[in-house]
Design a protein around this motif. Sequence first.
Motif, PDB file in Angstrom:
ATOM      1  N   LEU A  91       5.212  15.085  -0.251  1.00 14.41           N
ATOM      2  CA  LEU A  91       4.254  14.085  -0.715  1.00 14.41           C
ATOM      3  C   LEU A  91       4.921  12.718  -0.864  1.00 14.41           C
ATOM      4  O   LEU A  91       4.365  11.688  -0.484  1.00 14.41           O
ATOM      5  CB  LEU A  91       3.643  14.508  -2.056  1.00 14.41           C
ATOM      6  N   GLU A  92       6.117  12.746  -1.404  1.00 14.83           N
ATOM      7  CA  GLU A  92       6.817  11.474  -1.609  1.00 14.83           C
ATOM      8  C   GLU A  92       7.181  10.825  -0.285  1.00 14.83           C
ATOM      9  O   GLU A  92       7.177   9.606  -0.157  1.00 14.83           O
ATOM     10  CB  GLU A  92       8.077  11.696  -2.453  1.00 14.83           C
ATOM     11  N   ALA A  93       7.499  11.642   0.693  1.00 12.43           N
ATOM     12  CA  ALA A  93       7.924  11.097   1.984  1.00 12.43           C
ATOM     13  C   ALA A  93       6.734  10.746   2.862  1.00 12.43           C
ATOM     14  O   ALA A  93       6.884  10.143   3.915  1.00 12.43           O
ATOM     15  CB  ALA A  93       8.801  12.127   2.697  1.00 12.43           C
ATOM     16  N   SER A  94       5.561  11.109   2.409  1.00 15.87           N
ATOM     17  CA  SER A  94       4.394  10.938   3.273  1.00 15.87           C
ATOM     18  C   SER A  94       4.104   9.482   3.562  1.00 15.87           C
ATOM     19  O   SER A  94       4.355   8.597   2.745  1.00 15.87           O
ATOM     20  CB  SER A  94       3.171  11.580   2.624  1.00 15.87           C
ATOM     21  N   SER A  95       3.582   9.232   4.724  1.00 15.25           N
ATOM     22  CA  SER A  95       3.297   7.852   5.101  1.00 15.25           C
ATOM     23  C   SER A  95       1.860   7.470   4.756  1.00 15.25           C
ATOM     24  O   SER A  95       1.420   6.380   5.044  1.00 15.25           O
ATOM     25  CB  SER A  95       3.544   7.665   6.596  1.00 15.25           C
ATOM     26  N   CYS A  96       1.125   8.371   4.152  1.00 12.04           N
ATOM     27  CA  CYS A  96      -0.254   8.057   3.779  1.00 12.04           C
ATOM     28  C   CYS A  96      -0.392   8.019   2.265  1.00 12.04           C
ATOM     29  O   CYS A  96       0.431   8.571   1.545  1.00 12.04           O
ATOM     30  CB  CYS A  96      -1.222   9.084   4.376  1.00 12.04           C
ATOM     31  N   PRO A  97      -1.424   7.350   1.784  1.00 13.32           N
ATOM     32  CA  PRO A  97      -1.630   7.342   0.335  1.00 13.32           C
ATOM     33  C   PRO A  97      -1.898   8.752  -0.192  1.00 13.32           C
ATOM     34  O   PRO A  97      -2.555   9.554   0.450  1.00 13.32           O
ATOM     35  CB  PRO A  97      -2.865   6.449   0.157  1.00 13.32           C
ATOM     36  N   MET A 100       0.822  -1.211   0.000  1.00 17.21           N
ATOM     37  CA  MET A 100       0.000   0.000   0.000  1.00 17.21           C
ATOM     38  C   MET A 100       0.856   1.262   0.000  1.00 17.21           C
ATOM     39  O   MET A 100       2.050   1.202  -0.212  1.00 17.21           O
ATOM     40  CB  MET A 100      -0.938   0.005   1.207  1.00 17.21           C
ATOM     41  N   GLY A 101       0.259   2.377   0.226  1.00 21.61           N
ATOM     42  CA  GLY A 101       0.937   3.640   0.007  1.00 21.61           C
ATOM     43  C   GLY A 101       1.949   4.058   1.076  1.00 21.61           C
ATOM     44  O   GLY A 101       2.738   4.962   0.870  1.00 21.61           O
ATOM     45  N   SER A 102       1.917   3.424   2.215  1.00 22.69           N
ATOM     46  CA  SER A 102       2.777   3.842   3.310  1.00 22.69           C
ATOM     47  C   SER A 102       4.244   3.737   2.917  1.00 22.69           C
ATOM     48  O   SER A 102       4.655   2.787   2.287  1.00 22.69           O
ATOM     49  CB  SER A 102       2.514   2.969   4.527  1.00 22.69           C
ATOM     50  N   LYS A 103       4.992   4.699   3.308  1.00 16.31           N
ATOM     51  CA  LYS A 103       6.390   4.642   2.962  1.00 16.31           C
ATOM     52  C   LYS A 103       7.288   4.840   4.166  1.00 16.31           C
ATOM     53  O   LYS A 103       8.427   4.477   4.160  1.00 16.31           O
ATOM     54  CB  LYS A 103       6.714   5.709   1.935  1.00 16.31           C
ATOM     55  N   LYS A 104       6.754   5.448   5.214  1.00 14.37           N
ATOM     56  CA  LYS A 104       7.619   5.772   6.332  1.00 14.37           C
ATOM     57  C   LYS A 104       6.890   5.425   7.617  1.00 14.37           C
ATOM     58  O   LYS A 104       5.669   5.520   7.689  1.00 14.37           O
ATOM     59  CB  LYS A 104       7.931   7.274   6.308  1.00 14.37           C
ATOM     60  N   ARG A 105       7.607   5.019   8.599  1.00 13.33           N
ATOM     61  CA  ARG A 105       6.989   4.821   9.899  1.00 13.33           C
ATOM     62  C   ARG A 105       6.996   6.147  10.636  1.00 13.33           C
ATOM     63  O   ARG A 105       7.761   7.044  10.339  1.00 13.33           O
ATOM     64  CB  ARG A 105       7.741   3.744  10.694  1.00 13.33           C
ATOM     65  N   VAL A 162       3.453  10.839  -7.932  1.00 14.75           N
ATOM     66  CA  VAL A 162       4.023  10.679  -6.599  1.00 14.75           C
ATOM     67  C   VAL A 162       3.631   9.313  -6.043  1.00 14.75           C
ATOM     68  O   VAL A 162       4.452   8.594  -5.485  1.00 14.75           O
ATOM     69  CB  VAL A 162       3.504  11.789  -5.657  1.00 14.75           C
ATOM     70  N   ASP A 163       2.382   8.967  -6.230  1.00 20.65           N
ATOM     71  CA  ASP A 163       1.889   7.702  -5.683  1.00 20.65           C
ATOM     72  C   ASP A 163       0.783   7.197  -6.615  1.00 20.65           C
ATOM     73  O   ASP A 163       1.053   6.622  -7.643  1.00 20.65           O
ATOM     74  CB  ASP A 163       1.388   7.953  -4.248  1.00 20.65           C
ATOM     75  N   ARG A 164      -0.465   7.533  -6.299  1.00 19.28           N
ATOM     76  CA  ARG A 164      -1.548   7.134  -7.199  1.00 19.28           C
ATOM     77  C   ARG A 164      -1.987   8.349  -8.021  1.00 19.28           C
ATOM     78  O   ARG A 164      -1.690   9.487  -7.651  1.00 19.28           O
ATOM     79  CB  ARG A 164      -2.749   6.640  -6.402  1.00 19.28           C
TER      80      ARG A 164
END
Lengths: 355, 355
Positions: free
Chosen positions: B143-149, A1-6, B161-163
């Motif tokens: 945005l790229e570092a974000s942990s959410c979609p 899924m979209g998560s990339k960082k904790r 960036v993501d979707r």
Amino acid sequence: MGSKKRDSSRVTLSDVARLAKVSAITVSRCIRNPERVSEDTRVRILRAIDDLGYVPDMAASALASKRSNVVGLVIPSLTNSVFTDVLKGVYDAIEETRLTVQIGNSRYSPSKEENLIRTFLQQRPAGLIVAGVNHTEAGRKMLEASSCPVVQIMDVTDKPVDRLVGFSHFEGAKAAVRHLHDMGYRRPGILTARMDPRSRVRLAGFTEEAQQLGIFEPARVVSTPLHSSVGLGAQLFSDLLAQAPDTDSLFCNNDDLATGALFEAARRNIRVPEALGVCGYNDLDISAEVNPSLTTIATPRYEVGLQSVQMINAALDPEGEAAPPPVILGTKLVPRQSTRRRPMPSVGIHSGETT
Amino acid sequence: MGSKKRDSSRVTLSDVARLAKVSAITVSRCIRNPERVSEDTRVRILRAIDDLGYVPDMAASALASKRSNVVGLVIPSLTNSVFTDVLKGVYDAIEETRLTVQIGNSRYSPSKEENLIRTFLQQRPAGLIVAGVNHTEAGRKMLEASSCPVVQIMDVTDKPVDRLVGFSHFEGAKAAVRHLHDMGYRRPGILTARMDPRSRVRLAGFTEEAQQLGIFEPARVVSTPLHSSVGLGAQLFSDLLAQAPDTDSLFCNNDDLATGALFEAARRNIRVPEALGVCGYNDLDISAEVNPSLTTIATPRYEVGLQSVQMINAALDPEGEAAPPPVILGTKLVPRQSTRRRPMPSVGIHSGETT
DNA sequence: CTGTTAGCGCATTCAC
DNA sequence: GTGAATGCGCTAACAG
């Protein structure tokens, strides 16, 4: 899924407190009531906040204080430009504050509105802004029982729930009829759709004023529960013409209908304003641009949005007084080329110049 | 102030748990993953919830889970109907979920957008929906570092960036030019305003296609950084006529400009589509209603709103896969009376019947 | 499938 | 003017 960082350990109040060499609660105070903290601790704290890039956690704040910073906004449409103008006012005003907006779209349904009111209230909002003054009984009860400030907007009433900022649709409609009469028109019709409470009031205003002027004629009232649109305006105008061909002027419940009527008149080669006077309602951007430009009643929608937020803010201010009286803003007739500049000489009555 | 009631001890998870004779965490689970709880405890819990009228406290939930149910939506305007249509799609879709929307209005400013992205991200949103694919460098990095979609909407790019769910403004513009050419117009101009990234792309599409067709003429490009409006469309058309009077057709960057141009043409007694073909962009409601009705490129704005929420939802689903490929929706040319139904026989001027 | 323990980050209450 | 203790209502991480 979209998560990339904790979640990279968030900067908290205590981090700031440690750096500023005070306790967490002092930092908390400093943020909410800067004046209750001594000059130099404040400076230290603000520096620390800045250095660490501290950002308050709203969820924690809401949980601890039992009060969110969310203002609920209940409107009947997200696309009707009447309400998007309100929206813009609300957002422009809210940005100056630490509040946040959450929109509920009632889709012109009283029961959906009731649900939205319930949902919002359950979230302990900072305040609630609700379009209109007509609610379900349960809805009104909830609003009255609510522990947060409530602002009704876009209409007027004798018995507001709490605060109110709106304008009179009744007076606006009357002014429209009066203007048509002043310009010499004697057989006005009305086009009205989506019979929400405010549309009904405008219809009532039309009826009352036309009766007083002795020019009311039931056959010239055309209404439908369908939602307003430009296309519908054309349709309703055709209907009106079919049932009352000698109609010489139109009050349209809003500028969309009026624009459609104008377009239909053009298609039928009915000359506006000579053979047909048209007055709309709201003064949308396009109304000044159509051919001929549309006479209309300007409504202070943006202003209503702005002021509704200011009212919430004032209510939240601890210094705040009791609820102020309702604010009734004015509507304004904007004469344009879709009504004559002067009354007709023949059936002519008198003046009505608006310089 | 507006407060009228003290907080009447709220119904909590443990209240429900007690009544259902389970532990609080089981109730919590039952609410979030009903299938991970046995049939009959679930029934008991749901009954208890219903009996007590339990409503989850979002603030507590957000605090404990470090994840809010807020989806941030960053758009450049609250009144432009292109974006209010997106808004409607977003709200219609979000109502099916347990998510909530928070809007940020960037006012077409990249730096404001950056701030909004920062602010939203700090609130640990469930997801972020951002209009466009052009951001400040810092904005993109966040945005790229974000942990959410994150879902970018309303445009296309090689490197989302993501979707992403959007459509190609480049192709839309090319189709418009092609259509004008097919209908026999050979001297097309373009009217374009508020030079945001998507407008620029449409201009680029116009330019490329016109060049390929050998009908590009720099003098027929009229642009301004001012915000689009119907009135501005009239103005820009006048400007174009002044600098290139033999222009025989118009691609307008959006339907507002096109409508204004249409109105101005009417005032100047320029016959549309005989002497002037007009094609707009977006297919707003009014475009089918003006005289003559406006040929335009329909864009799937509502659909974009819907799908963006579905993407967030899919990403949040624990079963969720990796980010799916970008979704590129189609635009569609809608031929109407503002362009001819058939190409001109030669370079001759006439015909244009529309039965 | 269910329960126990712990603590999210902040604000309230009361001391000092 | 400042601080200590306590808990808001919920969920993570384990254990059983």
